[in-house]
Design a protein around this motif. Structure first.
Motif, PDB file in Angstrom:
ATOM      1  N   ASP A  65      38.659 -15.314 -12.045  1.00 29.66           N
ATOM      2  CA  ASP A  65      39.562 -16.015 -12.778  1.00 29.66           C
ATOM      3  C   ASP A  65      38.710 -16.117 -14.198  1.00 29.66           C
ATOM      4  OD1 ASP A  65      42.410 -16.246 -11.588  1.00 29.66           O
ATOM      5  OD2 ASP A  65      41.203 -17.951 -11.299  1.00 29.66           O
ATOM      6  N   ARG A  66      36.900 -16.165 -14.154  1.00 27.38           N
ATOM      7  CA  ARG A  66      36.774 -15.957 -15.823  1.00 27.38           C
ATOM      8  C   ARG A  66      35.938 -14.158 -16.138  1.00 27.38           C
ATOM      9  NH1 ARG A  66      32.668 -19.760 -14.133  1.00 27.38           N
ATOM     10  NH2 ARG A  66      33.508 -20.298 -12.015  1.00 27.38           N
ATOM     11  N   ALA A  67      35.870 -13.904 -14.953  1.00 30.49           N
ATOM     12  CA  ALA A  67      35.024 -12.693 -15.087  1.00 30.49           C
ATOM     13  C   ALA A  67      36.106 -10.946 -15.268  1.00 30.49           C
ATOM     14  CB  ALA A  67      33.969 -12.520 -14.174  1.00 30.49           C
ATOM     15  N   GLY A  68      37.359 -11.823 -14.814  1.00 31.99           N
ATOM     16  CA  GLY A  68      37.784 -10.759 -14.547  1.00 31.99           C
ATOM     17  C   GLY A  68      38.027  -9.789 -13.263  1.00 31.99           C
ATOM     18  N   ARG A  69      39.350  -8.461 -13.368  1.00 35.81           N
ATOM     19  CA  ARG A  69      39.188  -7.841 -12.193  1.00 35.81           C
ATOM     20  C   ARG A  69      38.533  -6.895 -12.333  1.00 35.81           C
ATOM     21  NH1 ARG A  69      42.045 -12.826 -12.474  1.00 35.81           N
ATOM     22  NH2 ARG A  69      44.262 -12.591 -11.636  1.00 35.81           N
ATOM     23  N   ARG A  70      38.440  -5.704 -13.883  1.00 38.83           N
ATOM     24  CA  ARG A  70      38.874  -5.173 -13.954  1.00 38.83           C
ATOM     25  C   ARG A  70      36.534  -4.668 -14.065  1.00 38.83           C
ATOM     26  NH1 ARG A  70      39.469  -0.684 -16.965  1.00 38.83           N
ATOM     27  NH2 ARG A  70      37.764  -0.401 -18.330  1.00 38.83           N
ATOM     28  N   LEU A  71      36.749  -6.088 -14.891  1.00 44.82           N
ATOM     29  CA  LEU A  71      34.597  -6.042 -14.741  1.00 44.82           C
ATOM     30  C   LEU A  71      34.090  -6.163 -12.946  1.00 44.82           C
ATOM     31  CD1 LEU A  71      31.918  -6.129 -16.702  1.00 44.82           C
ATOM     32  CD2 LEU A  71      32.093  -8.597 -16.115  1.00 44.82           C
ATOM     33  N   LEU A  72      34.571  -6.470 -12.832  1.00 45.68           N
ATOM     34  CA  LEU A  72      34.153  -6.529 -11.030  1.00 45.68           C
ATOM     35  C   LEU A  72      34.490  -5.533 -10.396  1.00 45.68           C
ATOM     36  CD1 LEU A  72      35.861 -10.241  -9.652  1.00 45.68           C
ATOM     37  CD2 LEU A  72      33.252  -9.674 -10.340  1.00 45.68           C
ATOM     38  N   LEU A  73      35.611  -5.061 -10.722  1.00 45.28           N
ATOM     39  CA  LEU A  73      35.773  -3.501 -10.144  1.00 45.28           C
ATOM     40  C   LEU A  73      34.581  -2.677 -10.193  1.00 45.28           C
ATOM     41  CD1 LEU A  73      39.575  -3.033 -10.415  1.00 45.28           C
ATOM     42  CD2 LEU A  73      38.077  -3.362  -8.329  1.00 45.28           C
ATOM     43  N   LEU A  74      34.587  -2.886 -11.650  1.00 45.76           N
ATOM     44  CA  LEU A  74      33.538  -1.368 -12.202  1.00 45.76           C
ATOM     45  C   LEU A  74      32.152  -1.977 -11.897  1.00 45.76           C
ATOM     46  CD1 LEU A  74      35.008  -0.990 -15.880  1.00 45.76           C
ATOM     47  CD2 LEU A  74      34.776   0.023 -14.429  1.00 45.76           C
ATOM     48  N   ILE A  75      31.693  -3.107 -11.581  1.00 48.44           N
ATOM     49  CA  ILE A  75      30.006  -3.818 -11.079  1.00 48.44           C
ATOM     50  C   ILE A  75      30.097  -3.365  -9.806  1.00 48.44           C
ATOM     51  CG2 ILE A  75      28.335  -5.817 -10.812  1.00 48.44           C
ATOM     52  CD1 ILE A  75      29.217  -6.404 -13.640  1.00 48.44           C
ATOM     53  N   GLY A  76      31.005  -4.049  -9.123  1.00 51.62           N
ATOM     54  CA  GLY A  76      30.870  -3.631  -7.644  1.00 51.62           C
ATOM     55  C   GLY A  76      30.645  -2.704  -6.972  1.00 51.62           C
ATOM     56  N   LEU A  77      31.811  -1.352  -7.234  1.00 55.57           N
ATOM     57  CA  LEU A  77      31.747   0.475  -7.188  1.00 55.57           C
ATOM     58  C   LEU A  77      29.924   0.422  -7.373  1.00 55.57           C
ATOM     59  CD1 LEU A  77      35.351   1.318  -8.151  1.00 55.57           C
ATOM     60  CD2 LEU A  77      33.977   1.246  -6.082  1.00 55.57           C
ATOM     61  N   ILE A  78      29.732   0.160  -9.060  1.00 55.47           N
ATOM     62  CA  ILE A  78      28.184   0.766  -8.906  1.00 55.47           C
ATOM     63  C   ILE A  78      27.829   0.900  -7.559  1.00 55.47           C
ATOM     64  CG2 ILE A  78      26.562   0.905 -10.339  1.00 55.47           C
ATOM     65  CD1 ILE A  78      28.358   0.562 -12.488  1.00 55.47           C
ATOM     66  N   GLY A  79      27.654  -0.573  -7.338  1.00 60.16           N
ATOM     67  CA  GLY A  79      26.875  -1.246  -5.979  1.00 60.16           C
ATOM     68  C   GLY A  79      26.645  -0.847  -4.499  1.00 60.16           C
ATOM     69  N   MET A  80      28.257  -0.941  -5.322  1.00 59.40           N
ATOM     70  CA  MET A  80      28.812   0.276  -3.646  1.00 59.40           C
ATOM     71  C   MET A  80      28.527   2.120  -3.420  1.00 59.40           C
ATOM     72  SD  MET A  80      32.337  -0.488  -3.323  1.00 59.40           S
ATOM     73  CE  MET A  80      33.063   0.487  -1.795  1.00 59.40           C
ATOM     74  N   THR A  81      28.602   2.557  -4.937  1.00 55.71           N
ATOM     75  CA  THR A  81      28.152   3.935  -4.861  1.00 55.71           C
ATOM     76  C   THR A  81      26.474   3.685  -4.267  1.00 55.71           C
ATOM     77  OG1 THR A  81      30.286   3.882  -5.869  1.00 55.71           O
ATOM     78  CG2 THR A  81      28.520   6.195  -6.347  1.00 55.71           C
ATOM     79  N   LEU A  82      26.327   3.077  -5.014  1.00 54.40           N
ATOM     80  CA  LEU A  82      24.535   3.193  -5.416  1.00 54.40           C
ATOM     81  C   LEU A  82      23.953   2.970  -3.692  1.00 54.40           C
ATOM     82  CD1 LEU A  82      23.141   1.547  -8.260  1.00 54.40           C
ATOM     83  CD2 LEU A  82      23.184   3.914  -7.773  1.00 54.40           C
ATOM     84  N   SER A  83      23.948   1.991  -3.103  1.00 58.70           N
ATOM     85  CA  SER A  83      23.832   1.608  -1.485  1.00 58.70           C
ATOM     86  C   SER A  83      24.471   2.722  -0.755  1.00 58.70           C
ATOM     87  CB  SER A  83      24.408   0.633  -1.548  1.00 58.70           C
ATOM     88  OG  SER A  83      25.890   0.236  -1.444  1.00 58.70           O
ATOM     89  N   LEU A  84      25.980   3.641  -0.913  1.00 56.23           N
ATOM     90  CA  LEU A  84      26.080   4.410  -0.358  1.00 56.23           C
ATOM     91  C   LEU A  84      25.419   5.689   0.411  1.00 56.23           C
ATOM     92  CD1 LEU A  84      29.782   4.652   0.076  1.00 56.23           C
ATOM     93  CD2 LEU A  84      28.853   3.695   1.546  1.00 56.23           C
ATOM     94  N   ALA A  85      24.966   5.960  -1.454  1.00 59.69           N
ATOM     95  CA  ALA A  85      23.741   7.206  -1.654  1.00 59.69           C
ATOM     96  C   ALA A  85      22.451   7.030  -0.882  1.00 59.69           C
ATOM     97  CB  ALA A  85      23.554   7.079  -3.318  1.00 59.69           C
ATOM     98  N   LEU A  86      21.941   5.834  -1.203  1.00 61.24           N
ATOM     99  CA  LEU A  86      20.339   5.304  -0.542  1.00 61.24           C
ATOM    100  C   LEU A  86      21.103   5.345   0.933  1.00 61.24           C
ATOM    101  CD1 LEU A  86      18.120   4.975  -2.362  1.00 61.24           C
ATOM    102  CD2 LEU A  86      18.815   2.308  -1.763  1.00 61.24           C
ATOM    103  N   LEU A  87      21.844   5.317   1.335  1.00 65.12           N
ATOM    104  CA  LEU A  87      21.573   5.121   3.041  1.00 65.12           C
ATOM    105  C   LEU A  87      21.972   6.267   3.417  1.00 65.12           C
ATOM    106  CD1 LEU A  87      22.147   2.757   4.983  1.00 65.12           C
ATOM    107  CD2 LEU A  87      24.559   2.606   4.975  1.00 65.12           C
ATOM    108  N   GLY A  88      21.955   7.302   3.166  1.00 62.08           N
ATOM    109  CA  GLY A  88      22.406   8.976   2.772  1.00 62.08           C
ATOM    110  C   GLY A  88      21.015   9.172   2.868  1.00 62.08           C
ATOM    111  N   LEU A  89      20.346   8.792   2.118  1.00 59.61           N
ATOM    112  CA  LEU A  89      18.455   9.111   1.295  1.00 59.61           C
ATOM    113  C   LEU A  89      17.664   9.259   2.656  1.00 59.61           C
ATOM    114  CD1 LEU A  89      17.429  10.595  -0.419  1.00 59.61           C
ATOM    115  CD2 LEU A  89      17.018   8.935  -1.095  1.00 59.61           C
ATOM    116  N   VAL A  90      18.648   7.593   3.774  1.00 60.18           N
ATOM    117  CA  VAL A  90      17.366   6.947   4.531  1.00 60.18           C
ATOM    118  C   VAL A  90      17.554   7.417   5.821  1.00 60.18           C
ATOM    119  CG1 VAL A  90      16.815   4.887   5.925  1.00 60.18           C
ATOM    120  CG2 VAL A  90      17.325   4.638   3.320  1.00 60.18           C
ATOM    121  N   PHE A  91      19.351   8.133   5.902  1.00 60.64           N
ATOM    122  CA  PHE A  91      19.360   8.956   7.083  1.00 60.64           C
ATOM    123  C   PHE A  91      19.050  10.692   7.303  1.00 60.64           C
ATOM    124  CE2 PHE A  91      23.247   7.515  10.096  1.00 60.64           C
ATOM    125  CZ  PHE A  91      22.380   6.123   9.489  1.00 60.64           C
TER     126      PHE A  91
END
Ligand code: BGC
Length: 467
Positions: free
Chosen positions: A317-343
């Motif tokens: 309720d303080r950070a807002g929905r958009r900011l959380l989505l934008l930050i979280g999606l960066i984290g998801m994308t980076l971790s998936l890309a790195l996981l792919g690299l490990v594989f």
């Protein structure tokens, strides 16, 4: 000024919405539990009803999703017509019946039927719980209260792991299903004691009852503002000839419909359920031994999911929905890309295992602060009252449909692209999701549902609010 002369909500007023949200969110617990319980139970079902082909095992697992699609489709229109409360009660009854049927089933055929029934409950709960909570919550805490639903989903998934482990020594798969009767009873009895949503009451002309419900959780000035906003919009809505599914086609609804469907699909096609349920397999590929270590990691995934969802509830309720989505999606994308690299290194060294574990944790944490809670929250916020249920049904349907398709195609995807390719594909979809949010998803924090609706209609409502 409230009935007791105060401009600040009393302790019991604040408690009322919290208790109401917590009881309703038991539906989220059942959503998580019933989707998670099958991974532990299947090991023993396979033995008891041997021989079971891979296909039949797949049917047992996936019929819950078929039920969920059906429940999601029916829930919205039913709740627009009969009210939110009866549909929560219906979900509770279905959950209890499904749990008992699965626990007592004499054969595989009935188990599949039971899984479908449980799925109906899950599909109904997935939209009616956020819908009911959003409609009773005050604007300033709506994000946290509705996200209790997602928190309970993650707790339900974690509990299903723990119960699975607990009943493993006695191979008690029937008990694994049976314990879900307890939260179903809590949901049913609790909801029996809770009132109908004030917004549904206003829509159906029951203004005095709506005012009485709002007064249980707001000071008088807030009650008056919200009532006024609802009545103003109600007058506008009544002038429109179309209601229900037809209204979904109106041009001014289209942006909201696209946002709901987009978030629904992105929540699933960025791979969350493959990561949650394949985590042990993923770790095995990068060198973990089977057995205890893997079970512990599965628990770890569950704990990280719960922990970061708690964080989301606290800040949404303080950070807002958009900011959380934008930050979280960066984290998801980076971790998936790195996981792919490990594989792609095809290494089973300790370092590869560690890196993969860190990537998994980062991915789950990022989902838990973004697409996890925010999707279910936003679809309870962005639709106009007269079609809220039906529009949420469309979004929930797309979510369950995408979940089903990802589950069905993931093995094929793995075979065709390999682990690395599959994770890179999810990462690429994460990038598309980021741009979707950046360009299309609005901020809804702090605004009343009526203010959000008025903005969509290109009009305004009275806004003199306290606090
Ligand atoms: C999603 C589920 C997922 C869960 C994981 C929910 O928001 O809809 O598909 O399993 O989050 O926490």
């Amino acid at each position: 000024m409230s009935a007791n002369g105060s401009t600040v909500a009393t302790g019991s007023q604040r408690r009322f919405v919290r208790v109401a949200a917590a009881i309703t969110a038991t539906g989220g617990l059942l959503f998580g539990y019933d989707t998670g319980v099958i991974s532990g139970a299947l090991l023993f079902i396979r033995e008891d009803f041997a021989p079971l082909s891979d296909f039949i095992q797949g049917v047992i697992v996936s019929f819950l999703l078929v039920g969920a699609v059906t429940g999601a489709l029916a829930g919205g229109p039913l709740s627009d017509r009969f009210g939110r409360r009866p549909i929560v009660l219906l979900a509770a009854v279905i959950f209890a019946v499904g749990a008992i049927a699965a626990a007592l089933t004499p054969n595989v055929g009935l188990l599949i039927v039971a899984r479908f029934i449980l799925g109906l409950g899950v599909g109904l709960a997935s939209l009616i719980v956020p819908l009911y909570i959003a409609e009773i919550a005050p604007p300033g805490t709506r994000g946290a209260l509705v996200s209790l639903n997602q928190l309970m989903i993650t707790i339900g998934i974690l509990l299903s792991y723990i119960v699975g482990v607990a009943f493993t020594p006695i191979e008690g798969w029937r008990w694994m299903f049976a314990v879900a009767v307890i939260p179903a009873l809590i949901l049913g009895i609790g909801m029996f004691l809770l009132p109908e949503s004030p917004r549904w009451l206003v829509k159906n002309g029951k203004l005095d009852r709506a005012r009485a419900v709002l007064s249980r959780s707001r000071v008088e000035a807030e009650v008056e503002t919200e009532m006024q906003q609802m009545e103003e919009l109600e007058r506008i809505e009544r002038q429109q000839a179309q209601v229900g599914y037809k209204e979904l086609l109106a041009p001014w609804i289209r942006p909201a419909l696209i946002i709901g469907i987009g978030l629904a699909v992105f929540q699933q096609i960025t791979g969350i359920n493959t990561v949650i349920y394949y985590a042990p397999t993923i770790l095995e590929v990068v060198g973990f031994s089977a057995g205890g270590a893997i079970a512990a990691t599965a628990l770890g995934v569950g704990v990280v999911n719960v922990g970061f969802t708690i964080l989301a509830v606290r800040i949404i309720d303080r950070a807002g929905r958009r900011l959380l989505l934008l930050i979280g999606l960066i984290g998801m994308t980076l971790s998936l890309a790195l996981l792919g690299l490990v594989f792609s290194f095809e290494s089973t060294s300790g370092a590869a295992g560690l890196l993969a574990t860190v990537c998994l944790a980062l991915y789950i944490a990022s989902f838990a602060i973004s697409l996890g809670p925010v999707f279910w929250l936003m679809i309870s916020e962005i639709y106009p009252l007269n079609i809220r249920g039906s529009a949420m049904s469309v979004a929930a349907l797309c979510n369950w449909g995408s979940n089903f398709i990802v589950a069905l195609t993931f093995p094929v995807l793995l075979a065709a692209l390999g682990g690395a390719g599959a994770f890179w594909l999810f990462a690429a979809l994460g990038i598309v999701a980021w741009f979707f949010v950046w360009f299309l998803v609005p901020e809804t924090k702090g605004r009343s549902l009526e203010e959000i609706e008025a903005a969509m209609r290109g009009t305004t409502v009275s806004t003199s609010r306290v606090g």
